[in-house]
Design a protein around this motif. Structure first.
Motif, PDB file in Angstrom:
ATOM      1  N   GLY A  17     -12.353  -2.699  -2.490  1.00  0.00           N
ATOM      2  CA  GLY A  17     -13.241  -2.107  -1.516  1.00  0.00           C
ATOM      3  C   GLY A  17     -12.788  -1.806  -0.200  1.00  0.00           C
ATOM      4  N   LEU A  18     -13.604  -2.369   0.591  1.00  0.00           N
ATOM      5  CA  LEU A  18     -13.046  -2.218   2.089  1.00  0.00           C
ATOM      6  C   LEU A  18     -11.597  -2.691   2.609  1.00  0.00           C
ATOM      7  CD1 LEU A  18     -16.649  -2.402   4.128  1.00  0.00           C
ATOM      8  CD2 LEU A  18     -15.099  -0.453   3.907  1.00  0.00           C
ATOM      9  N   LEU A  19     -11.411  -3.729   1.715  1.00  0.00           N
ATOM     10  CA  LEU A  19      -9.815  -4.264   1.762  1.00  0.00           C
ATOM     11  C   LEU A  19      -8.897  -3.123   2.177  1.00  0.00           C
ATOM     12  CD1 LEU A  19      -9.777  -7.662   0.058  1.00  0.00           C
ATOM     13  CD2 LEU A  19     -10.070  -7.224   2.510  1.00  0.00           C
ATOM     14  N   TRP A  20      -9.148  -1.869   1.422  1.00  0.00           N
ATOM     15  CA  TRP A  20      -8.228  -1.015   1.468  1.00  0.00           C
ATOM     16  C   TRP A  20      -7.990  -0.475   2.972  1.00  0.00           C
ATOM     17  CZ3 TRP A  20      -4.608   0.030  -2.206  1.00  0.00           C
ATOM     18  CH2 TRP A  20      -5.073  -0.304  -3.330  1.00  0.00           C
ATOM     19  N   SER A  21      -8.934  -0.536   3.682  1.00  0.00           N
ATOM     20  CA  SER A  21      -8.921  -0.319   5.376  1.00  0.00           C
ATOM     21  C   SER A  21      -7.677  -1.131   5.840  1.00  0.00           C
ATOM     22  CB  SER A  21     -10.160  -0.421   6.056  1.00  0.00           C
ATOM     23  OG  SER A  21     -11.138   0.023   5.473  1.00  0.00           O
ATOM     24  N   TYR A  22      -7.361  -2.327   5.165  1.00  0.00           N
ATOM     25  CA  TYR A  22      -6.136  -3.068   6.049  1.00  0.00           C
ATOM     26  C   TYR A  22      -4.843  -2.651   5.010  1.00  0.00           C
ATOM     27  CZ  TYR A  22      -9.729  -6.098   7.830  1.00  0.00           C
ATOM     28  OH  TYR A  22     -10.920  -6.405   8.550  1.00  0.00           O
ATOM     29  N   VAL A  23      -5.171  -2.481   3.664  1.00  0.00           N
ATOM     30  CA  VAL A  23      -3.808  -2.400   3.077  1.00  0.00           C
ATOM     31  C   VAL A  23      -3.083  -0.838   3.411  1.00  0.00           C
ATOM     32  CG1 VAL A  23      -2.820  -1.977   0.662  1.00  0.00           C
ATOM     33  CG2 VAL A  23      -4.739  -3.696   1.081  1.00  0.00           C
ATOM     34  N   LYS A  24      -3.916   0.083   3.446  1.00  0.00           N
ATOM     35  CA  LYS A  24      -3.364   1.480   3.499  1.00  0.00           C
ATOM     36  C   LYS A  24      -2.516   1.627   4.908  1.00  0.00           C
ATOM     37  CE  LYS A  24      -6.256   4.186   0.503  1.00  0.00           C
ATOM     38  NZ  LYS A  24      -7.440   5.237   0.552  1.00  0.00           N
ATOM     39  N   PRO A  25      -3.263   1.279   6.003  1.00  0.00           N
ATOM     40  CA  PRO A  25      -2.538   1.277   7.361  1.00  0.00           C
ATOM     41  C   PRO A  25      -1.301   0.434   7.497  1.00  0.00           C
ATOM     42  CG  PRO A  25      -4.608   0.559   7.743  1.00  0.00           C
ATOM     43  CD  PRO A  25      -4.754   0.893   6.205  1.00  0.00           C
ATOM     44  N   GLY A  26      -1.587  -0.889   6.846  1.00  0.00           N
ATOM     45  CA  GLY A  26      -0.406  -1.812   6.525  1.00  0.00           C
ATOM     46  C   GLY A  26       0.776  -1.204   6.170  1.00  0.00           C
ATOM     47  N   MET A  27       0.814  -0.492   4.859  1.00  0.00           N
ATOM     48  CA  MET A  27       1.757  -0.073   4.194  1.00  0.00           C
ATOM     49  C   MET A  27       2.216   1.010   4.835  1.00  0.00           C
ATOM     50  SD  MET A  27       3.748  -0.298   1.497  1.00  0.00           S
ATOM     51  CE  MET A  27       2.681  -1.567   0.477  1.00  0.00           C
ATOM     52  N   GLN A  28       1.455   2.021   5.506  1.00  0.00           N
ATOM     53  CA  GLN A  28       1.935   2.977   6.357  1.00  0.00           C
ATOM     54  C   GLN A  28       2.840   2.427   7.381  1.00  0.00           C
ATOM     55  OE1 GLN A  28      -1.330   5.372   7.960  1.00  0.00           O
ATOM     56  NE2 GLN A  28       0.064   7.327   8.208  1.00  0.00           N
ATOM     57  N   PHE A  29       2.218   1.490   8.045  1.00  0.00           N
ATOM     58  CA  PHE A  29       3.115   0.863   9.115  1.00  0.00           C
ATOM     59  C   PHE A  29       4.422   0.563   8.667  1.00  0.00           C
ATOM     60  CE2 PHE A  29       4.248  -3.211  11.295  1.00  0.00           C
ATOM     61  CZ  PHE A  29       4.547  -2.489  12.425  1.00  0.00           C
ATOM     62  N   LEU A  30       4.408  -0.249   7.728  1.00  0.00           N
ATOM     63  CA  LEU A  30       5.650  -0.812   7.249  1.00  0.00           C
ATOM     64  C   LEU A  30       6.868   0.143   6.775  1.00  0.00           C
ATOM     65  CD1 LEU A  30       7.117  -3.459   6.393  1.00  0.00           C
ATOM     66  CD2 LEU A  30       6.135  -3.184   3.964  1.00  0.00           C
ATOM     67  N   VAL A  31       6.280   1.142   6.064  1.00  0.00           N
ATOM     68  CA  VAL A  31       7.360   2.397   5.675  1.00  0.00           C
ATOM     69  C   VAL A  31       7.832   2.792   7.084  1.00  0.00           C
ATOM     70  CG1 VAL A  31       7.381   4.591   4.714  1.00  0.00           C
ATOM     71  CG2 VAL A  31       6.162   2.866   3.701  1.00  0.00           C
ATOM     72  N   PHE A  32       6.944   3.311   8.042  1.00  0.00           N
ATOM     73  CA  PHE A  32       7.333   4.262   9.173  1.00  0.00           C
ATOM     74  C   PHE A  32       8.200   3.066  10.051  1.00  0.00           C
ATOM     75  CE2 PHE A  32       3.733   7.152   9.316  1.00  0.00           C
ATOM     76  CZ  PHE A  32       4.499   8.124   8.598  1.00  0.00           C
ATOM     77  N   TYR A  33       8.144   1.700  10.253  1.00  0.00           N
ATOM     78  CA  TYR A  33       8.638   0.766  11.060  1.00  0.00           C
ATOM     79  C   TYR A  33       9.998   0.465  10.301  1.00  0.00           C
ATOM     80  CZ  TYR A  33       9.877  -3.414  13.721  1.00  0.00           C
ATOM     81  OH  TYR A  33      10.717  -4.186  14.204  1.00  0.00           O
ATOM     82  N   ILE A  34      10.192   0.567   8.819  1.00  0.00           N
ATOM     83  CA  ILE A  34      11.481   0.470   8.413  1.00  0.00           C
ATOM     84  C   ILE A  34      12.552   1.855   8.711  1.00  0.00           C
ATOM     85  CG2 ILE A  34      12.712   0.074   6.197  1.00  0.00           C
ATOM     86  CD1 ILE A  34      10.710  -1.349   5.369  1.00  0.00           C
ATOM     87  N   ALA A  35      11.751   3.007   8.263  1.00  0.00           N
ATOM     88  CA  ALA A  35      12.477   4.158   8.386  1.00  0.00           C
ATOM     89  C   ALA A  35      12.759   4.526   9.960  1.00  0.00           C
ATOM     90  CB  ALA A  35      11.650   5.358   8.157  1.00  0.00           C
ATOM     91  N   MET A  36      11.918   4.416  10.693  1.00  0.00           N
ATOM     92  CA  MET A  36      12.149   4.856  12.330  1.00  0.00           C
ATOM     93  C   MET A  36      12.614   3.524  13.163  1.00  0.00           C
ATOM     94  SD  MET A  36      11.370   7.882  11.739  1.00  0.00           S
ATOM     95  CE  MET A  36      11.574   8.441  13.593  1.00  0.00           C
ATOM     96  N   GLY A  37      12.022   2.495  13.036  1.00  0.00           N
ATOM     97  CA  GLY A  37      12.423   1.480  13.754  1.00  0.00           C
ATOM     98  C   GLY A  37      13.637   0.886  13.305  1.00  0.00           C
ATOM     99  N   VAL A  38      13.975   0.567  12.002  1.00  0.00           N
ATOM    100  CA  VAL A  38      15.288  -0.049  11.751  1.00  0.00           C
ATOM    101  C   VAL A  38      16.395   1.052  11.373  1.00  0.00           C
ATOM    102  CG1 VAL A  38      16.098  -1.469   9.725  1.00  0.00           C
ATOM    103  CG2 VAL A  38      13.801  -1.914  10.801  1.00  0.00           C
TER     104      VAL A  38
END
Length: 292
Positions: free
Chosen positions: A52-73
């Motif tokens: 349900g609404l927990l996808w509001s946490y999961v989607k941006p969390g996964m997006q942040f993780l991908v971008f952080y690893i790619a751009m940050g690391v």
């Protein structure tokens, strides 16, 4: 015999052309129906969903993780930017807010074709309802952002919080204006959805979400830099940085020059987008029922 009183023409209510309303002003008079549309959209979106609404946490969390690893690391931006996690996620929150409103508003009229064909109601209700649906998903992201910023010593002042509010207003106005425009065009030409999808894909990279503004200034001609600054999303993202990232780092040279002026320009451009979007929407809405 009973006398039947006749009503003079001066006592009759003024007639108006069917289907013609007050545009976005009608949304204020149809607030109850707007709430129903928002509830319907949320129920339909999460029907049969386990999280349900927990996808509001999961989607941006996964997006942040991908971008952080790619751009940050991998590109080591986290080494040259203090609290890069806060910098990155504050930009993601703003751009996700824009993408959700714009993308869903573009499809809103077509997805509500049954209502459009059966009854009259202000068609603007459909794009506007997507703002409130996006706000439902925005809230948990802001809560996470605030929690993460606090870990880095976030201590905002009134001006910082005001900047964050202005950023969200700019994003909402711009997305609604473009949503009105493309939702009307999408009824006639379904290609509009694909154009918007391409636009949303570019939006993340066309504003300082993943990188800092000085990397753009130092690598492009000056006129390109000015054009980049004219993008309302650039000012909105930087205002989000000023709200959440700057109070956690307090770097005096971290923000682009003349940010208040660029922010005022962003508000003006967003207002123009609303005007153009409403104009096109009003001109085409008379054909909605026929085309759908």
């Amino acid at each position: 015999m009973t006398n039947v009183s006749t009503t003079t023409s001066s006592e009759l209510p003024a007639l108006r052309e069917p289907g013609v309303g007050g545009g976005l002003l009608d949304v204020l008079r149809w607030r109850f129906l707007l709430r129903l549309l928002v509830r319907k959209e949320l129920r339909v979106r999460y029907r049969g969903s386990v999280l349900g609404l927990l996808w509001s946490y999961v989607k941006p969390g996964m997006q942040f993780l991908v971008f952080y690893i790619a751009m940050g690391v991998f590109f080591e931006l986290n080494k040259g930017t203090q609290a890069y996690a806060v910098y990155l996620f504050s930009g993601i929150v703003a751009i996700n807010f824009f993408n959700e409103i714009f993308g869903n508003a573009t499809r809103s009229v077509v997805l509500n074709a049954d209502l459009v064909k059966k009854i009259y109601l202000p068609r603007e209700l459909f794009p506007v309802s997507m703002i409130w649906v996006a706000c439902v998903h925005l809230l948990p992201q802001v809560v996470i952002l605030m929690g993460g910023a606090m870990l880095f010593g976030w201590h905002p002042g009134p001006l910082n919080l005001l900047a964050g509010l202005v950023a969200l207003v700019i994003v909402a106005l711009l997305a609604l204006g473009l949503g009105l425009l493309f939702s009307a065009v999408n009824v006639l030409f379904r290609d509009a959805e694909n154009i918007v999808d391409l636009f949303l894909m570019v939006a993340t990279w066309a504003s300082p979400v993943l990188y800092t503004w000085d990397r753009v200034e130092s690598n492009v001609p000056h006129w390109v830099w000015l054009l980049y600054q004219c993008n309302p999303l650039t000012a909105a993202v930087e205002l989000m940085h000023y709200c959440f990232w700057y109070p956690a780092t307090n770097e005096s040279t971290a923000l682009p020059p003349n940010l208040p002026l660029w922010s005022l320009l962003a508000v003006a451009v967003s207002g123009v987008a609303i005007g153009i979007g409403q104009l096109v929407f009003s001109r085409l809405q008379g054909r909605f029922a026929q085309e759908l």
